[in-house]
Design an enzyme around this catalytic site. Structure first.
Site, short mmCIF file in Angstrom:
data_model
loop_
_atom_site.label_atom_id
_atom_site.label_comp_id
_atom_site.label_asym_id
_atom_site.label_seq_id
_atom_site.Cartn_x
_atom_site.Cartn_y
_atom_site.Cartn_z
N THR A 284 -32.11 -27.98 -10.33
CA THR A 284 -32.21 -27.55 -8.93
C THR A 284 -33.64 -27.69 -8.42
OG1 THR A 284 -30.28 -26.10 -8.98
CG2 THR A 284 -32.00 -25.55 -7.38
N ASN B 113 -20.14 -33.37 -10.93
CA ASN B 113 -20.00 -32.14 -11.72
C ASN B 113 -18.61 -31.52 -11.64
OD1 ASN B 113 -20.60 -31.52 -9.00
ND2 ASN B 113 -21.12 -29.42 -9.56
N GLN C 197 -25.27 -33.87 -15.16
CA GLN C 197 -24.06 -33.97 -15.98
C GLN C 197 -24.05 -35.20 -16.88
OE1 GLN C 197 -21.92 -31.61 -16.33
NE2 GLN C 197 -22.37 -30.30 -14.58
N SER D 231 -31.24 -30.87 -16.35
CA SER D 231 -31.40 -29.48 -16.83
C SER D 231 -31.14 -29.41 -18.32
CB SER D 231 -30.36 -28.57 -16.16
OG SER D 231 -30.86 -27.98 -15.01
N HIS E 136 -30.02 -26.80 -20.03
CA HIS E 136 -28.88 -25.97 -20.44
C HIS E 136 -27.54 -26.69 -20.33
CE1 HIS E 136 -26.85 -24.56 -16.67
NE2 HIS E 136 -27.96 -25.02 -16.14
N THR F 81 -47.58 -21.57 -15.27
CA THR F 81 -47.75 -21.63 -16.73
C THR F 81 -46.50 -22.22 -17.36
OG1 THR F 81 -49.20 -19.72 -16.66
CG2 THR F 81 -48.20 -20.24 -18.79
N CYS G 41 -21.30 -22.84 -9.56
CA CYS G 41 -22.06 -22.34 -8.41
C CYS G 41 -21.16 -21.94 -7.26
CB CYS G 41 -23.02 -23.39 -7.89
SG CYS G 41 -24.23 -23.88 -9.10
#
Lengths: 377, 377
Positions: free
Chosen positions: B70, B149, B179, B199, B201, B237, B325
């Site tokens: 995102t 997705n 995906q 991403s 995850h 960071t 989502c």
């Protein structure tokens, strides 16, 4: 290893580490999923939100989880620019802010926003006169740090919000609390704060997680658009384990704060300075006496700080030159220059920053190593 | 638990988990710090960057770590808006994109950017005719998903980039690979991709970490201003442990991909469909035959998907209605509507999504549970 660079980052406390690993293993669903495994993750996030809201004495709905204080700060300033175009015409900040604020303000300035900068005095504080004058220009947003990341100088949010109330009551107040969250009492409502930014990794939580407190209806335009997480104001699949660890780290920090963390830090600081003052080192303390005891900024005149840092490094003692972010550019510290110190002093600063896990023994060993290195150099 | 919602998120693979915990415990310095403890963290990040660049066959300097896809998508689209004001006047995207793209485009539209949307056909693909027409309007940026997705429909980046080359050669191509990263071969240079988002995850890495590939000099304006991390283009960071875990997860995913991950997934999908076709259930497969085998979107006509989901939930079988989502809004799927399906079909969809860790036994049990639940409802 003696880690005295806790203003740059901190070790993970046990409770945060346990929470992180537990939730990675057991609550790893997507919090947006409708099934139980997703709902469990959602519940962990909402529990974490309530826990932190309880500490800040605000509503859970006013806490937004982000990837860190930098994202929170960017969100506040850019939200203001987009959501309040009239009010955002003028932003008041300072020359001593963290680069997350100064760089975002530079970007806003290049987009036509007027940015007013006030400079601190040698004690790191903004004089009432300067503040009154700057607030008199009617900024829409005031963005200041609570505790300065290089010197520990404290700006009391309540004092600023009271001046805002009397001089420019429509202005909103954003406090960058990266160095104070979990270390000093903060209550957005009592202190008159509209927005507050913090990072988990500064208070023994994990990196990659932060929060933004924003009063109800004060945040309107997200920085991250998308799936509508965080009440549609910060999209992206939530980092459940990181958020839970952040809440645990915050809870733990608040416990320590209540139980005298600060007096332990004061003892460490005093021990360090005592050792130094007993030596023949040529040094000047840049941190104000009435600042945060967590941060001790000292210039060793005539010594290049990166050389001193290397000497200490070889003995496993870790400190910093200015802030971590700006440590690689080797320019005089922007913050110390802003305080009115000359180039030599601003170029020879070392930042020693403590945590509740540092011991007097560690600090004494480190101070002796400083004295030895300084006399050798 | 039988987890068949892997398009929403995935379990952490062992290598990623080990790396995450190791670096939390041992490489927890601030990567911007000058001392050894900081340098070690910096090295871990650069090693991770090189590892991923190696997989994508690009330069390490072209990989930026973010908090997730995102953020990467927001960075690309808003960078384009700010950095290329003339070129960004027109953005071409589709009605079937993830909300990170559609919501960001809505925001850009409200700021005066023209957003052209193309819609897929019933097979989830964009017809050459529609693509040619849309590209003929000379967009500055084209932003499309590689693998959808919700349905798994595939849009080949290379095909799009070749059409761009012949019709509007100055347009840049952004691929949302959330995906597909680690599941299908991707090579930004061979495929003509200028920006790519992913991403961790979604491929058995941790939440809160993502990447953005951007060709040299294609990324100019950061979304997060601040300390200047990630070549000054993504401040904050760095989440060292998360980044290292992402690199391990990517490496592992590429290994599985090379060693026939996809044929295992095809077997799972076939087993599921076989079980279903042997029943008397009234269903329609929404996923195209030539899409990603990882995602299987099915409408059970006349059955409310959230009720079906609850039935399966009670047996520890986790699937999804549309995307995670948008699963809470209970509207007909925007993506299925875009493909031309009617409201009833678009309102009764269930998404089953596989991972390399699912077994045939799991899938068979799940399919039987589906059949039972559907006949009961």
């Amino acid at each position: 290893m003696i880690f005295l660079d806790n203003a740059s980052t901190t070790s993970l406390c046990d409770k945060a580490r346990d929470a992180l690993i537990y939730h990675l293993d057991h609550t790893n669903g997507n919090p947006s999923s409708l099934h139980n495994y997703g709902n469990e993750a959602k519940r962990v996030i909402e529990d974490s939100r309530m826990k932190i809201a309880g500490l800040l004495d605000c509503s859970a709905k006013e806490i937004y989880f982000t990837s860190g204080a930098t994202e929170s700060i960017n969100t506040v300033l850019k939200n203001f620019w987009h959501a309040y175009p009239k009010a955002a015409r003028r932003i008041l900040t300072s020359t001593a802010e963290h680069s997350a604020t100064t760089e975002t303000c530079k970007f806003l300035k290049s987009n036509g926003i007027e940015v007013i900068n006030i400079s601190p005095s040698e004690n790191g504080r903004y004089s009432d006169e300067k503040l009154r004058e700057a607030l008199g220009s009617k900024p829409g947003l005031v963005s200041l740090m609570h505790v300065n990341n290089e010197t520990g100088a404290i700006t009391e949010p309540r004092k600023i919000s009271e001046m805002i109330k009397s001089i420019c009551p429509r202005a909103k107040l954003h406090i960058d609390a990266a160095q104070s969250f979990g270390k000093f009492g903060l209550s957005p409502y009592k202190d008159g704060i509209d927005y507050l930014s913090a990072s988990a990794h500064k208070l023994h939580g994990p990196k990659g997680v932060g929060l933004l407190f924003a009063r109800r209806n004060a945040l309107l335009i997200p920085l991250l658009h998308g799936g509508g997480q965080e009440s549609k104001l910060r999209s992206g699949t939530e980092n459940t384990a990181g958020i839970a660890a952040f809440a645990e780290a915050s809870d733990e920090a608040w416990n320590w704060m209540i139980n005298g963390d600060l007096s332990h830090i004061k003892i460490l600081r005093t021990a360090f300075l005592k050792e130094l003052s007993a030596s023949h080192s040529n040094y000047l303390v840049n941190s104000p006496d009435d600042g945060s005891d967590y941060i001790l900024n000292i210039s060793f005149i005539g010594i290049r700080p990166e050389v001193l840092l290397r000497c200490l490094d070889s003995e496993g003692i870790y400190v910093s030159t200015s802030s971590a972010c700006s440590s690689r550019n080797r320019k005089p510290s922007r913050v110390l220059k802003a305080m009115g110190f000359d180039d030599e002093r601003a170029s020879s600063a070392i930042r020693i920053s403590f945590s509740r896990y540092n011991t007097i023994d560690e600090v004494t060993i480190a101070a002796k190593a400083f004295v030895k290195a300084v006399s050798f150099l």
